[in-house]
Design an enzyme around this catalytic site. Sequence first.
Site, PDB file in Angstrom:
ATOM      1  N   ARG A   1     -25.572  -7.368  -0.214  1.00 39.84           N
ATOM      2  CA  ARG A   1     -24.852  -8.608   0.067  1.00 39.84           C
ATOM      3  C   ARG A   1     -25.629  -9.406   1.103  1.00 39.84           C
ATOM      4  NH1 ARG A   1     -18.346  -8.103  -0.257  1.00 39.84           N
ATOM      5  NH2 ARG A   1     -18.237  -6.218  -1.533  1.00 39.84           N
TER       6      ARG A   1
ATOM      7  N   LYS B   1     -17.642  -4.049   2.996  1.00 42.56           N
ATOM      8  CA  LYS B   1     -18.849  -3.548   2.330  1.00 42.56           C
ATOM      9  C   LYS B   1     -20.065  -4.462   2.481  1.00 42.56           C
ATOM     10  CE  LYS B   1     -15.481  -1.859  -0.856  1.00 42.56           C
ATOM     11  NZ  LYS B   1     -14.651  -2.277  -1.995  1.00 42.56           N
TER      12      LYS B   1
ATOM     13  N   LYS C   1       0.815  -1.225   0.000  1.00 37.50           N
ATOM     14  CA  LYS C   1       0.000   0.000   0.000  1.00 37.50           C
ATOM     15  C   LYS C   1       0.846   1.271   0.000  1.00 37.50           C
ATOM     16  CE  LYS C   1      -4.185  -1.777   2.005  1.00 37.50           C
ATOM     17  NZ  LYS C   1      -5.194  -1.569   3.029  1.00 37.50           N
TER      18      LYS C   1
ATOM     19  N   ARG D   1      -7.895  -6.371  -9.518  1.00 34.31           N
ATOM     20  CA  ARG D   1      -8.628  -7.617  -9.789  1.00 34.31           C
ATOM     21  C   ARG D   1     -10.098  -7.291  -9.960  1.00 34.31           C
ATOM     22  NH1 ARG D   1     -11.516  -7.851  -5.157  1.00 34.31           N
ATOM     23  NH2 ARG D   1     -10.511  -7.185  -3.239  1.00 34.31           N
TER      24      ARG D   1
ATOM     25  N   LEU E   1      -9.990  10.319   8.447  1.00 33.24           N
ATOM     26  CA  LEU E   1     -11.121  11.165   8.069  1.00 33.24           C
ATOM     27  C   LEU E   1     -12.346  10.676   8.835  1.00 33.24           C
ATOM     28  CD1 LEU E   1     -10.453  11.232   4.216  1.00 33.24           C
ATOM     29  CD2 LEU E   1      -9.689  12.865   5.925  1.00 33.24           C
TER      30      LEU E   1
HETATM   31  P1  ADP Z   1      -8.352  -2.954   3.291  1.00 31.38           P
HETATM   32  O1  ADP Z   1      -7.448  -3.240   2.144  1.00 31.38           O
HETATM   33  O2  ADP Z   1      -7.969  -3.686   4.523  1.00 31.38           O
HETATM   34  O3  ADP Z   1      -9.812  -3.085   2.924  1.00 31.38           O
HETATM   35  P2  ADP Z   1      -8.502  -0.046   3.020  1.00 31.38           P
HETATM   36  O4  ADP Z   1      -7.316   0.823   2.954  1.00 31.38           O
HETATM   37  O5  ADP Z   1      -9.257  -0.283   1.744  1.00 31.38           O
HETATM   38  O6  ADP Z   1      -8.093  -1.429   3.688  1.00 31.38           O
HETATM   39  O7  ADP Z   1      -9.503   0.521   4.079  1.00 31.38           O
HETATM   40  C1  ADP Z   1     -10.682  -0.165   4.451  1.00 31.38           C
HETATM   41  C2  ADP Z   1     -11.649   0.758   5.144  1.00 31.38           C
HETATM   42  O8  ADP Z   1     -11.019   1.373   6.296  1.00 31.38           O
HETATM   43  C3  ADP Z   1     -12.115   1.923   4.308  1.00 31.38           C
HETATM   44  O9  ADP Z   1     -13.214   1.593   3.461  1.00 31.38           O
HETATM   45  C4  ADP Z   1     -12.493   2.924   5.393  1.00 31.38           C
HETATM   46  O10 ADP Z   1     -13.748   2.554   5.941  1.00 31.38           O
HETATM   47  C5  ADP Z   1     -11.430   2.720   6.458  1.00 31.38           C
HETATM   48  N1  ADP Z   1     -10.264   3.650   6.304  1.00 31.38           N
HETATM   49  C6  ADP Z   1      -9.070   3.383   5.721  1.00 31.38           C
HETATM   50  N2  ADP Z   1      -8.254   4.478   5.731  1.00 31.38           N
HETATM   51  C7  ADP Z   1      -8.947   5.469   6.340  1.00 31.38           C
HETATM   52  C8  ADP Z   1      -8.677   6.859   6.665  1.00 31.38           C
HETATM   53  N3  ADP Z   1      -7.507   7.459   6.348  1.00 31.38           N
HETATM   54  N4  ADP Z   1      -9.649   7.561   7.282  1.00 31.38           N
HETATM   55  C9  ADP Z   1     -10.830   6.983   7.604  1.00 31.38           C
HETATM   56  N5  ADP Z   1     -11.151   5.707   7.344  1.00 31.38           N
HETATM   57  C10 ADP Z   1     -10.236   4.936   6.719  1.00 31.38           C
END
Ligand code: ADP
Length: 446
Positions: free
Chosen positions: A337, A237, A116, A291, A203
């Site tokens: 879902r 989700k 990441k 993907r 956020l």
């Molecule tokens: P993963 O790959 O584990 O799904 P993500 O980076 O996609 O991780 O983050 C998953 C969820 O975590 C996001 O959909 C959001 O709900 C929360 N999240 C991640 N980063 C932040 C952030 N900087 N501020 C607020 N919520 C976050």
Amino acid sequence: MFKKVLIANRGEIAIRILRACKELGIRTVAVHSEIDSSLMHVKFADESVCIGPNSSAKSYLNISSILSAAELTGADAIHPGVGFLSENSHFAHMVAEHNIAFIGPSPQHLSMMGDKIVAKKTMQSLGIPVVNGSEGVINDIDAALKTANNIGYPVILKASLGGGGKGMKVSNNPDELRLNFKLAKSESKVNFGSDAIYLEKYLTNPKHIEIQIICDNYGNVLFLGERECSIQRNNQKLMEESPSTVLNDEQRCNIGNIVVNAFKNIGYSGVATIEFLYDNGQFFFMEVNPRLQVEHSVTEQVTGIDIVKEQIKIASGEKLSIKQEDIKMKGHAIEFRINAEDSKTFAPCPGKIEELYFPGGNGIRVDSHIYRNYIVPPYYDSLVAKIIVHASTRNECLNKAFCALDELVIDGINTTTELHKKLIQEKDIRSGNFDIHWLEHNIARL
Ligand code: ADP
């Protein structure tokens, strides 16, 4: 075009891929764990191979077993589906080594997106807006405290190799950060084999909005609009829709162009989703899913494009036949879902399906692998069905969805069906007034 595709997955997504292959005139090989021998895609496939015992580690994640099955059956391509090995660059590399096509991006792009920190830096350098945070890996607590002080609390620590919503820790002050720093590092090491973590601004009320793209091997990149996936449980989700209620055409077009240019720049090939947090009219990059995604079906309904067929065609070397100007988003689609889980605690509820009835009618799509008397095993993801509803407006879509969910019968196990019906009736959901924390704040009342 490929002659025979091995589908290295299970459940509804395996059937989804199998259907796309059949429509393209491609023969199919299903692979399955011992307990999955009676899954529908195994019955529908031209050939099937048992690749190991029930645990995912010994079956769906077992690279040598899957490669042996491909060699044995003479498959010329492997579709990894979603989850399992779909983002594993080592697997993609091994598949190529065996002269089999991997239906997905190059191993190099998988490695880039799988880390990441690397993905964030790359995307930032290509003009994609990112969340404020540490430059890269944060090694010591002093650096973490300094960065947090600069960007302001709350902050979130994330595992560089993290996924599935795991390994994230939010801190509201320096004391919490001191504690979470150690925890995040050790959890990351245990779960992802690396203690590399990074820090970013947390956020507090964002929406989750993601952009779907398809890229061929000839530099053509298409933008298929966005999906909003803010209704989540445990950072995963539960309900996804397209379009998002908060974007206008200009904003959609702007973010689409930025993403398309970035992916042209890196010479990406395959489908991808670029996930953003959206706050106060601004986008902040989170990660790339290199993907197919579970919620791709929502985009298929509003664009009329079969994403899985396009993905297979691209991997076989075909040029994209669609042009950006041909893509018109029509109406509104929402995916619900249906998980085999408790609708309050979200604890998995495996078991036998005693009775089953699926809804239907105009605009109702059901993607599922279950049948009456099927036993949902405890070993895998809890998703048992996706109900995807399409209508000309969002309001109509929600009304139609309520009727569809009301018709749905899955007896014998607990599912998220009733929760979805309650969600549809909520004022905030009807008006689009929700962020990624809405469900966690309201679940007790629901
Ligand atoms: P993963 O790959 O584990 O799904 P993500 O980076 O996609 O991780 O983050 C998953 C969820 O975590 C996001 O959909 C959001 O709900 C929360 N999240 C991640 N980063 C932040 C952030 N900087 N501020 C607020 N919520 C976050």
